[in-house]
Structure formats: C-alpha cells, structure tokens
Design an enzyme around this catalytic site. Sequence first.
Site, PDB file in Angstrom:
ATOM      1  N   LYS A   1      41.080  42.871  44.139  1.00  0.00           N
ATOM      2  CA  LYS A   1      41.813  41.736  43.103  1.00  0.00           C
ATOM      3  C   LYS A   1      42.208  40.451  44.336  1.00  0.00           C
ATOM      4  O   LYS A   1      42.697  39.120  43.507  1.00  0.00           O
ATOM      5  CB  LYS A   1      43.299  42.117  43.284  1.00  0.00           C
ATOM      6  CG  LYS A   1      43.741  43.236  41.927  1.00  0.00           C
ATOM      7  CD  LYS A   1      43.474  42.575  40.860  1.00  0.00           C
ATOM      8  CE  LYS A   1      42.980  43.548  39.584  1.00  0.00           C
ATOM      9  NZ  LYS A   1      43.205  43.055  38.137  1.00  0.00           N
TER      10      LYS A   1
ATOM     11  N   LYS B   1      34.278  47.042  37.105  1.00  0.00           N
ATOM     12  CA  LYS B   1      34.545  47.486  36.445  1.00  0.00           C
ATOM     13  C   LYS B   1      35.542  46.771  35.417  1.00  0.00           C
ATOM     14  O   LYS B   1      35.411  45.663  35.672  1.00  0.00           O
ATOM     15  CB  LYS B   1      35.954  48.580  36.811  1.00  0.00           C
ATOM     16  CG  LYS B   1      37.264  47.598  36.393  1.00  0.00           C
ATOM     17  CD  LYS B   1      38.692  49.219  36.805  1.00  0.00           C
ATOM     18  CE  LYS B   1      39.593  48.216  37.232  1.00  0.00           C
ATOM     19  NZ  LYS B   1      41.151  48.953  37.003  1.00  0.00           N
TER      20      LYS B   1
ATOM     21  N   LYS C   1      41.179  44.115  31.194  1.00  0.00           N
ATOM     22  CA  LYS C   1      41.259  42.869  30.232  1.00  0.00           C
ATOM     23  C   LYS C   1      41.920  41.737  30.742  1.00  0.00           C
ATOM     24  O   LYS C   1      42.096  40.831  29.768  1.00  0.00           O
ATOM     25  CB  LYS C   1      42.286  44.311  29.716  1.00  0.00           C
ATOM     26  CG  LYS C   1      43.940  44.550  30.944  1.00  0.00           C
ATOM     27  CD  LYS C   1      45.244  44.822  30.393  1.00  0.00           C
ATOM     28  CE  LYS C   1      46.468  45.002  30.945  1.00  0.00           C
ATOM     29  NZ  LYS C   1      46.180  46.474  31.553  1.00  0.00           N
TER      30      LYS C   1
END
Length: 277
Positions: A62, A143, A146
């Site tokens: 992230k 991956k 959303k």
Amino acid sequence: MMRFYFLSVILASKSTGSVDEDEDQKKLMVEIAVSEHTQLSWILTCMVRLPRLQHLHQWKAKIATQKHGGTVGLLTYPVLQAADILLYKSTHVPVGEDQVQHMELVQDLAQGFNKKYGEVFPVPRSILTSMKKVKSLRDPSAKMSKSDPDKLATVRITDSPEEIVQKFRKAVTDFTSEVTYEPARRAGVSNLVAIHAAVVGVPVEETLQHSAGLDTARYKLLVADAVIQKFAPIKSEIEKLKTDRGHLEKVLQVGSAKARELAHPVCQEVKKLVGLL
C-alpha cells in the site's frame, strides 16, 4: 448512506467451535455501532511491536503506491481486524491467501494475550477459500481490489452486464491466442481461467476442456457471460433490498444489538484482566 451499509458490515456469529453455524445466529451490523471493537483494538495495539506491522506485505504494498506514505490507521488496521475476530472468540475464519499473514498476527495476539493474562481467546484457524486470490484484470501480478484507481481492473457485483463485458474485453492477457492455465508464464490468461472456474464451480482442468478451440478474445466474452450469470441473482436481490431502507436499518439494528450482547462481556473481561477496570 445505503452504500455505507453494504460496504461496512461484518459477520458476527456466536462461536460454538463448529464451522457450520446455525443461520439464525448470523447477524449483519455496522462495525462502528459496536464500540467494543475499537476498545479491544487499542488494547491489542499496545501488545504489538511497530516492526511487526511494518513488515506486513499488504502494508508495504500500500505505501509503495502512496505519495506521502501510509497513515497510522492503515498501519494498525490488521490489529482492528484481530479485534473483530477475537472479540467474538471465533474459532474459524474464512480468508483469502492475501489475508494469511494477517491471520498469523491474530493467532500470535491471541496466544500472547493468553500467555500473559490467562486463557481467554481461542486461537482461530484460517479456512482458505477455494480461490485463494482473484487477480486484477489490468495487472495480473496484483490482487483485484475495490480501491484500485483503474476502474477496469475490478469487477463489482453491482456492475451492469455492459460494464462487465467491457472490463473483460480490456483484461490484460498476452500475444498467444490459445487458452491455457500457466500462472507463472501466462498470468493474465490464467487469471481468466481461475475466475471462470470459480464462478462456474468446476475444476480448472474442466474449464479448459470447455474452452478448447477458443482464442483469448472469444474466451474473454465467455468468462464475462459466466460472471454476469453468476452475479445476476445477487445483483437483483441487492436492488430489491435497496428499495426497502426500513428493512435494512432494522436488520442492522438487530445485528448490532446481538453483536453488543456478545462483545460487551468479552471486552469487560479483557479490561479487567489488563487493569482498566
């Protein structure tokens, strides 16, 4: 607000030590409605060393994409996940492959707390879902998420059939037209095969037999159609439920009340053991 209800719910079920729970015991609720989650999260945060959280794969992935680094909330989010699980003394947790490392943290926290304060939490076991990780349609090395800024990367249950077809048409593959399953060599096509097998509910080998003779362009449409058919009844039910706000609010109220009933005594027990009461 309705979107918040659908995205911000967790499953709270009274643990019986069995994976097969009675459906009547399962409730939906908005997490923030049960303050015990954040209270236990803070206590558990005090038991975790900073390097442990900084070494988690998802944290590193992230912050690598964020210009100014990650927030403290993002860093400690796995501890909140641990609180979500341990607060209900859960014994089994269904997870994808990307959450295995977070589950290891949950297990370590349960064992560490039990060792220091006495046997309180069961050490929960991971139940890996059959499809361990759904990959992004635009970057099959990552991956599907959303929060991906590329709107073509992620398929949502609420997408229209036209949107789903467009996303699969634009899915990254390669210059070989044959459909094969070789994750290490052909990640994009293999991701399509894995998705197809998952939504149809058959092994990958059988999926490949059904797609024999198709090139990747036509196969993308086949996969898109399978996903549309799989999502159709779920999407229809979502649309129906969204028209009855009163029913949804009642479901969340009942679920939150049941969750508080289960969570409060556990949180009080923990507070007493650590000296906060």
